[in-house]
Design an enzyme around this catalytic site. Structure first.
Site, PDB file in Angstrom:
ATOM      1  CE  LYS A  76      -3.759  -2.551   2.100  1.00 49.18           C
ATOM      2  NZ  LYS A  76      -4.435  -3.005   3.305  1.00 49.18           N
ATOM      3  CG  ASP A 120      -9.310  -0.519   4.681  1.00 49.40           C
ATOM      4  OD1 ASP A 120      -9.037  -0.803   3.500  1.00 49.40           O
ATOM      5  OD2 ASP A 120      -8.608  -0.862   5.653  1.00 49.40           O
ATOM      6  CD  GLN A 124      -3.448  -4.665   6.500  1.00 51.04           C
ATOM      7  OE1 GLN A 124      -3.381  -3.682   5.773  1.00 51.04           O
ATOM      8  NE2 GLN A 124      -4.072  -5.783   6.138  1.00 51.04           N
TER       9      GLN A 124
END
Ligand code: NAD
Length: 294
Positions: free
Chosen positions: A52, A119, A96
């Protein structure tokens, strides 16, 4: 059979994003800034976050990586989130998953400002998605929609079967494909661990999406001739011949299934790469205030 090439598509989308960032720079406008919080040493999480951050660099975004030891308390992590929520330079951020057991994932997700939730996991974005309102789409389902769209795969009126009902893949993609939208308007069936006679369902699918996490679960006799197969699974299996001692496979027995398909995604080189570019797309939209203008 045609391969849906995630590498090609994600590069194409990254070039589009990079061109937009260049324009923003020329106008001396704000440059998108994504932050990622990584807790602990889980090798898969480390590799996802690395990819990412690298992708941010490729398109010209600013990125910030916050690494914390797995001993961090829930309160300490919530403080980091509060800071990121308040930091005007950060357009979006991700925490994460999975997190260590002593931290409640739901509490963390709820603490993220929905306007920075690139997200797309916050219930505010999930609810808006379900109602067809502007929102940050969860990155993996967003990536799947782009694959279907950019390969001009007709979805309307098709029988679509989704395997797996997680909040981040199976459930949202089943909602998105049944919405009155493009791509959408499919007749969707969501299968899971309690589904009876799974092959009976999968064999009816014009579009089969697998998000189980079980290596090579989908066999050739479970797939209809000419089906579109989207393999979301990313599974590590031991391989003494591989440099790292393992290799990545999907949920689909690719060699046996591919010849029956009209389209299929490979693993690696498929949905995973699209997930990262979708996160970049969401961050760009966050920076431009396209979802939550204020
Ligand atoms: P999960 O691990 O949270 O849940 C798995 C789902 O599979 C559950 O809903 C369960 O009901 C279902 N299931 C398990 N066994 C089953 C069986 N025998 N028959 C039918 N259903 C069964 O799901 P997840 O987080 O969506 O992850 C699934 C896979 O997708 C994993 O391999 C993960 O690594 C991968 N993944 C990939 C990406 C990507 O970018 N490509 C993103 C997220 C997850």
């Amino acid at each position: 059979m045609e391969l849906i090439d995630g590498k090609f598509l994600s590069n194409e989308i990254k070039l589009e994003i990079a061109a937009e960032v260049k324009e923003l720079k020329e106008k001396e406008a704000k440059i998108p800034h994504l932050a990622a919080v990584l807790v602990g040493e889980d090798p898969a999480s480390q590799s996802y976050v690395r990819s990412k951050v690298r992708s941010c660099e490729q398109v010209g975004f600013k990125s910030t990586l916050i690494r914390e030891d797995s001993s961090i308390t829930e309160e300490e992590l919530l403080l980091i989130i509060e800071k990121l929520n308040k930091d005007d330079d950060i357009d979006g951020f991700i925490v994460q998953l999975p997190l260590p057991r002593h931290i409640n994932d739901d509490k963390i997700t709820l603490a993220i400002d929905p306007k920075k939730d690139v997200d797309g996991f916050h219930p505010m974005n999930f609810g808006r998605m379900a109602q067809g309102m502007p929102c940050f789409l969860p990155a993996t389902p967003f990536g799947i929609l782009q694959m279907l769209d950019r390969y001009n795969i007709e979805v309307e009126g098709k029988e679509c079967v989704v395997l797996g009902r997680s909040n981040i893949v199976g459930t949202p993609i089943s909602i998105l494909l049944s919405r009155k939208a493009r791509p959408g308007n499919a007749t969707v069936q969501l299968c899971h661990s309690r589904t009876k006679d799974l092959p009976m369902h999968t064999r009816r699918a014009d579009i089969l999406i697998s998000a189980l996490g079980i290596p090579n679960f989908v066999k050739a006799d479970m797939v209809k001739e000419g089906a579109v197969v989207i393999d979301v699974g990313i599974n590590r299996i031991d391989d003494a011949n591989a440099k790292r001692g393992y290799r990545l496979v999907g949920d689909v027995d690719f060699e046996a299934v591919a010849p029956k398909c009209s389209y299929i995604t490979p693993v690696p080189g498929g949905v995973g790469l699209m997930t990262v570019t979708s996160l970049l797309k969401n961050t760009l939209m966050a920076c431009k205030g396209e979802i939550y203008p204020d």
